[in-house]
Each structure stands twice: as C-alpha cells, then as structure tokens.
Design a protein around this motif. Structure first.
Motif, PDB file in Angstrom:
ATOM      1  N   GLN A   4       0.806  -1.210   0.000  1.00 27.51           N
ATOM      2  CA  GLN A   4       0.000   0.000   0.000  1.00 27.51           C
ATOM      3  C   GLN A   4       0.848   1.273   0.000  1.00 27.51           C
ATOM      4  OE1 GLN A   4      -3.409   0.070  -0.375  1.00 27.51           O
ATOM      5  NE2 GLN A   4      -2.940  -2.065  -0.839  1.00 27.51           N
ATOM      6  N   ALA A   5       2.063   1.191   0.558  1.00 22.15           N
ATOM      7  CA  ALA A   5       2.921   2.368   0.631  1.00 22.15           C
ATOM      8  C   ALA A   5       3.712   2.590  -0.660  1.00 22.15           C
ATOM      9  CB  ALA A   5       3.887   2.232   1.808  1.00 22.15           C
ATOM     10  N   PHE A   6       4.234   1.513  -1.241  1.00 17.21           N
ATOM     11  CA  PHE A   6       5.171   1.660  -2.359  1.00 17.21           C
ATOM     12  C   PHE A   6       4.735   0.936  -3.630  1.00 17.21           C
ATOM     13  CE2 PHE A   6       7.735   2.040   1.545  1.00 17.21           C
ATOM     14  CZ  PHE A   6       8.213   3.329   1.369  1.00 17.21           C
ATOM     15  N   GLY A   7       3.569   0.300  -3.615  1.00 16.18           N
ATOM     16  CA  GLY A   7       3.093  -0.360  -4.817  1.00 16.18           C
ATOM     17  C   GLY A   7       3.190  -1.873  -4.752  1.00 16.18           C
ATOM     18  N   GLY A   8       2.564  -2.516  -5.733  1.00 18.62           N
ATOM     19  CA  GLY A   8       2.467  -3.963  -5.743  1.00 18.62           C
ATOM     20  C   GLY A   8       3.817  -4.669  -5.821  1.00 18.62           C
ATOM     21  N   GLY A   9       4.741  -4.147  -6.615  1.00 18.37           N
ATOM     22  CA  GLY A   9       6.047  -4.784  -6.761  1.00 18.37           C
ATOM     23  C   GLY A   9       6.809  -4.801  -5.460  1.00 18.37           C
ATOM     24  N   ALA A  10       6.870  -3.649  -4.769  1.00 17.82           N
ATOM     25  CA  ALA A  10       7.561  -3.573  -3.482  1.00 17.82           C
ATOM     26  C   ALA A  10       6.872  -4.449  -2.447  1.00 17.82           C
ATOM     27  CB  ALA A  10       7.599  -2.124  -2.996  1.00 17.82           C
ATOM     28  N   PRO A  70      -1.088  14.918   6.889  1.00 17.30           N
ATOM     29  CA  PRO A  70      -0.415  14.825   8.191  1.00 17.30           C
ATOM     30  C   PRO A  70      -0.612  16.075   9.028  1.00 17.30           C
ATOM     31  CG  PRO A  70       1.186  15.246   6.455  1.00 17.30           C
ATOM     32  CD  PRO A  70      -0.126  14.966   5.763  1.00 17.30           C
ATOM     33  N   VAL A  71      -0.721  15.885  10.353  1.00 17.67           N
ATOM     34  CA  VAL A  71      -0.753  17.006  11.283  1.00 17.67           C
ATOM     35  C   VAL A  71       0.631  17.139  11.915  1.00 17.67           C
ATOM     36  CG1 VAL A  71      -3.208  16.738  11.741  1.00 17.67           C
ATOM     37  CG2 VAL A  71      -1.559  15.496  13.142  1.00 17.67           C
ATOM     38  N   ARG A  72       0.807  18.159  12.728  1.00 18.70           N
ATOM     39  CA  ARG A  72       2.137  18.431  13.278  1.00 18.70           C
ATOM     40  C   ARG A  72       2.690  17.239  14.065  1.00 18.70           C
ATOM     41  NH1 ARG A  72       2.793  23.969  16.408  1.00 18.70           N
ATOM     42  NH2 ARG A  72       2.206  24.640  14.294  1.00 18.70           N
ATOM     43  N   TRP A  83       4.671  14.285  12.319  1.00 14.17           N
ATOM     44  CA  TRP A  83       6.079  14.383  11.904  1.00 14.17           C
ATOM     45  C   TRP A  83       7.009  13.766  12.937  1.00 14.17           C
ATOM     46  CZ3 TRP A  83       7.335  15.485   7.075  1.00 14.17           C
ATOM     47  CH2 TRP A  83       6.363  16.116   6.285  1.00 14.17           C
ATOM     48  N   VAL A  84       6.547  13.672  14.171  1.00 18.31           N
ATOM     49  CA  VAL A  84       7.333  12.985  15.206  1.00 18.31           C
ATOM     50  C   VAL A  84       6.904  11.530  15.330  1.00 18.31           C
ATOM     51  CG1 VAL A  84       7.909  12.896  17.655  1.00 18.31           C
ATOM     52  CG2 VAL A  84       7.750  15.102  16.497  1.00 18.31           C
ATOM     53  N   LEU A  85       5.584  11.324  15.525  1.00 21.86           N
ATOM     54  CA  LEU A  85       5.077   9.978  15.767  1.00 21.86           C
ATOM     55  C   LEU A  85       5.159   9.086  14.532  1.00 21.86           C
ATOM     56  CD1 LEU A  85       1.908  10.835  17.893  1.00 21.86           C
ATOM     57  CD2 LEU A  85       4.192  10.165  18.689  1.00 21.86           C
ATOM     58  N   ARG A  86       4.920   9.648  13.346  1.00 20.58           N
ATOM     59  CA  ARG A  86       4.932   8.850  12.121  1.00 20.58           C
ATOM     60  C   ARG A  86       6.148   9.150  11.246  1.00 20.58           C
ATOM     61  NH1 ARG A  86       0.686   6.110  14.416  1.00 20.58           N
ATOM     62  NH2 ARG A  86      -1.196   7.382  14.506  1.00 20.58           N
ATOM     63  N   GLY A  87       7.027  10.032  11.736  1.00 22.36           N
ATOM     64  CA  GLY A  87       8.213  10.368  10.960  1.00 22.36           C
ATOM     65  C   GLY A  87       9.499  10.029  11.680  1.00 22.36           C
ATOM     66  N   VAL A  97       3.138   6.451   4.099  1.00 23.31           N
ATOM     67  CA  VAL A  97       1.674   6.477   4.167  1.00 23.31           C
ATOM     68  C   VAL A  97       1.162   7.692   4.935  1.00 23.31           C
ATOM     69  CG1 VAL A  97      -0.319   5.305   5.194  1.00 23.31           C
ATOM     70  CG2 VAL A  97       1.348   4.005   3.865  1.00 23.31           C
ATOM     71  N   TYR A  98       1.799   8.014   6.066  1.00 21.79           N
ATOM     72  CA  TYR A  98       1.276   9.083   6.921  1.00 21.79           C
ATOM     73  C   TYR A  98       1.808  10.473   6.569  1.00 21.79           C
ATOM     74  CZ  TYR A  98      -1.009   5.791  10.079  1.00 21.79           C
ATOM     75  OH  TYR A  98      -1.844   4.846  10.610  1.00 21.79           O
ATOM     76  N   LEU A  99       3.048  10.566   6.120  1.00 19.41           N
ATOM     77  CA  LEU A  99       3.619  11.886   5.853  1.00 19.41           C
ATOM     78  C   LEU A  99       3.508  12.302   4.395  1.00 19.41           C
ATOM     79  CD1 LEU A  99       6.830  11.901   8.079  1.00 19.41           C
ATOM     80  CD2 LEU A  99       4.471  12.491   8.662  1.00 19.41           C
ATOM     81  N   PHE A 100       3.376  11.334   3.512  1.00 16.02           N
ATOM     82  CA  PHE A 100       3.246  11.633   2.080  1.00 16.02           C
ATOM     83  C   PHE A 100       2.042  10.883   1.530  1.00 16.02           C
ATOM     84  CE2 PHE A 100       7.694  11.815   3.346  1.00 16.02           C
ATOM     85  CZ  PHE A 100       8.042  13.107   2.967  1.00 16.02           C
TER      86      PHE A 100
END
Length: 469
Positions: free
Chosen positions: A85-91, A389-391, A394-398, A378-381
């Motif tokens: 789901q993040a990078f596509g079917g191949g990944a 994304p909320v502020r 960037w810490v919790l998901r980044g 998924v969360y930041l982009f």
C-alpha cells in the motif's frame, strides 16, 4: 491480470485482545530465550542480556510502526500488505517474499529444537523422528481452525510461564549461593571486542520478537482489529522483551563458563539443557526438556498459522498461485497454504539450528525495515484522498519510524556474510517470480481490495472511539 483482485472470502473474526496477546507470546514461545542461548552467548562472550536489551529497543520502535500501519490496513498480510500500500504492488510482493523466508523458517526451527531436546532424553531415537511427528500434528491443528489454536495457546503459555518462574527462582538461588557469581551489571558490560559482538547477537535475537509481527497477520480474525491489534503488538513486545531479559540475566548469574568459545557445537545447540542441569540437577533438566517441547510445539503451531495466512493473502491477491487463497468451508482455514508450509518445514530434518536462526533474522529485519519506511510514506506523504499529516505526525509517524528503520538496518548489516548470500538468492528468485507474474513488468501486480462490507464498517466505527490512535 486485473489490477485489483477483490476477495470474496474472509477469515472469521473471533479473537479479542487477550487472545491476540496470548497468540503473540505463544509465537515467541516465551522460552525462546533458550532457543539461541548457546549460539548468542558464544557470539557475545556471555553478554546475552545486553544483546536482548539492544534487540528490545529496536523492536519497540518497529512494533510502534506495525501498530500504526495496522490501524490503516486491518487485514491479513503483515509487512506484505503495508509495503504494497505504501510503495506499490512490486515492493509489496518482494517484501512479502523476503518475509516468507523468515516465516517459513520459524516452524522449521521449532521442530528442530523439539527434536534436539527430545533426543537428549531418548538418544537412541533420531531427533528427526520427533521433528516429523510434531510437524504432522501442527498441520492437523492448523487445519482445524484458529479457535482451537487459541485454546491450545492458553495451556502452553500457562505451562511455559510456570516453568520460567521455577527456573528463574532456582537460578537466582544458585547465583546467591555462589561466591564466584558475576555481579548484576557484568552481563551488560561489553567484553574485549566491545559492542560489535553484542550488536551481532542482537541481530540474531530479532527472531525472538516475531510474536508482535505474527499478531499483525491476524487482523482479519480479530473482533476489533483497529483497536486491539495495535495494543496487542506493543504489549506482546514489552512483555516478551521483559521476560527474555530477566530469564537470560538469571541464567548468566547462575552459570558462566570460563570461555564460551571452548564449548563444543553439540553442547552449544543444547546449552539450555546443560544450564538447567547445572542450576538444579537432572530433574530440572528433564522438566526443562518437557516444557521446552511444549513451548516449541506451541510456537511452531503459531508460526505455521501466521505464514499460512500470509500465503493465503498473497494467493488471494494473485501474486502467488491462486490455490493458496483457498479456504476450506468447513473450518474456514487456508488448508492449501497450511499444507505448503508443512512441506517447506521438512527442511528442519536436515538443516542446522544456526543456519535456521540466521535466516529467520535476515527475513525479519528486512521486513521490519520496510514497515518503518511504509509508515513514513503512508502518513507523511499520503495519496490523493487520504488524510493529510498534522504536526504530531512528523514525530510519531516520521522521527520514530526513521529511528526504527536505522536501527533495524544496523542490525541487519551485522548478520554473517553467508546469510546475505542465501538471502540474496531468495530475493533474486522473488524478482524472477514477479517478472513472470507481470509478464516481464508489462502488466500491473494485483493489489488488495480493502472493502470488507458492513461488518468492517462497524468495527472501524467502534475503533475510532478507542483511545489508542
């Protein structure tokens, strides 16, 4: 081959939070601290507790990433689903393929250890006989359904917990009565070669924490997946890690040979039996064997359940042969996938314990790295239509997943070179399969459809009100 393969069958939602945690701890076998006891002590110069502390720190960051991803995608598939789901079917396919290396070896190593321990009590019977008998029983229980597996896990965890308490108590007593016993901090202080052996040992110990990863494969069988799966992942990691550190420390205080390098290989593989006999005599060694056999059986059972569901998920999507996605209507279990895992597990009859341990850690750390990166993607982009994304993200998901990725990659590169050779060959085979599936990348890889109907909508609505997010 269509881009989206809509599943028409779903696993039964029967597990609550307690059942999920028990499943994860059973997968770890709780006594898995003894699985690689001799191997890692030899690698770390007797600093097994320090290696477990390092491994636990890495696993906590990664467990948080798994918890984040399972909230977004509460379905079977684990790292395969998240990378897809993040990078596509191949990944996604290649991540799932490397993860299979980990999961396919988990039942193997449990059957292998079970055979080794039983052969210490019945030396005239080949260890492979016991391994093969356990393999057949695990297949039968797997086919009969997840509810039966959950009930067996309760009994196995109760027995394993009682035995660990007995062993730890006797080990501490032996250490107190021994004037030459090391201090509490000695097993955490690096040896002559510094931290490098401890990091290498921690890389192998990644296999001890696979219970939290296994929990994520049960997202389609949890009553409230978005609420309970994340909690179960983190609690399984914390509980299991605490147990591993305490038990390994007790063992280190009770018995430390002058030089682990001088111990023969046959004793290293069964070092836990030697330790138990040293702590309290032959009776504890026999009890230890019985409990370890029960724990290995439970872990082998949980391991086969997990990998069978990953094969089922990939077969259902069409990224592996479609028959793997077949569910037996009578019990609602992926019988073809379970049979496939059993065939692979036959390798336990001729591989060594060290080979299996290193390959499990290779697949696990590769998957952990991808899951950490998937959270960031998924969360930041987010894709079009997904929440921005909320502020705090960037810490919790980044930041946290980035730390988890760096630490996983660090341990991954600490594995022996031979492990990378076998892992590289396995990855190349996956690329070939992917090329065939897509007719040399001219057609898209199938992707999962997450529309599971009204039942899932109700589950999601309940979970949205839950405090864990």
């Amino acid at each position: 081959m269509a881009e989206t393969a809509s599943p028409q069958q779903h696993l039964r939602r029967e597990l609550g939070l307690g059942g999920l945690i028990l499943f994860g701890l059973a997968y770890m076998a709780m006594g898995t601290v003894f699985t690689t006891y001799g191997i890692v002590n030899q690698m770390t110069e007797g600093r097994l507790p320090a290696a477990y502390v390092v491994a636990l720190l890495v696993m906590l960051f990664t467990a948080y990433s798994y918890a984040s991803m399972v909230r977004r995608y509460p379905v079977a598939g684990s790292a395969y689903t998240y990378a897809q789901q993040a990078f596509g079917g191949g990944a996604g396919f290649l991540t799932g393929w490397v993860l299979l290396l980990d999961y396919l070896f988990i039942p193997m190593i449990n059957f292998m250890i079970l055979g080794l321990y039983m052969s210490t009590q019945f030396p005239d019977v080949p260890a492979q006989v016991f391994s093969f008998a356990a393999l057949l029983l695990v297949f039968v229980f797997n086919v009969l359904g997840i509810t039966l597996v959950s009930k067996l896990n309760v009994a196995i965890i109760a027995i394993s917990t009682a035995s660990l308490v007995v062993f730890t108590t006797l080990a501490v007593k032996a250490a107190i009565g021994n004037p030459d016993a090391p201090s509490l901090i000695d097993p955490f202080i690096p040896g002559q070669e510094g931290f490098s052996p401890i990091f290498a040992g921690a890389a192998v110990l990644a296999l001890s924490f696979l219970g939290f990863d296994a929990v994520s494969t049960l997202s389609e069988e949890a009553k409230h997946p978005r609420r309970d799966i994340p909690r179960a992942i983190l609690l399984t990691t914390l509980i299991g890690g605490a147990i591993f550190i305490i038990v390994s420390l007790a063992g280190a205080l009770a018995y430390q040979p002058e030089n682990w390098q001088d111990i023969p290989r046959e004793l290293i593989d069964a070092a836990a039996v030697v330790l138990a006999e040293h702590v309290a005599g032959q009776w504890l060694a026999v009890l230890f064997v019985l409990v370890s056999v029960a724990g290995c059986f439970g872990s082998g059972l949980a391991g086969q359940v997990s990998v069978a569901r990953i094969l089922y998920s990939m077969g259902r999507d069409g990224t592996l042969p479609r028959p793997l996605g077949f569910l037996w209507s009578r019990y609602g279990t992926p019988v073809v996938a379970a049979a496939t895992v059993s065939v692979f597990a036959l390798a336990s009859l001729f591989l060594t314990l060290e080979q299996a341990a290193f390959m499990i850690s290779f697949g696990a750390l590769a998957a952990f790295s991808m899951v950490n990166l998937s959270v960031i993607r998924v969360y930041l982009f987010p894709k079009a239509g997904d929440p921005k994304p909320v502020r705090a993200d960037w810490v919790l998901r980044g930041v946290l997943p980035l730390i988890g990725f760096a630490m996983s990659l660090w341990l991954w590169t600490s594995l022996q070179p031979g492990t990378w050779v076998v892992g590289g060959i396995w990855f190349a085979i996956g690329v070939v399969i992917l090329a065939i599936n897509t007719r040399f990348f001219t057609r898209p890889v199938p992707r999962m459809d997450f529309s599971e109907g009204p039942a899932t909508e109700v589950i999601d609505a309940v979970a949205e009100a839950a405090p864990f997010k």
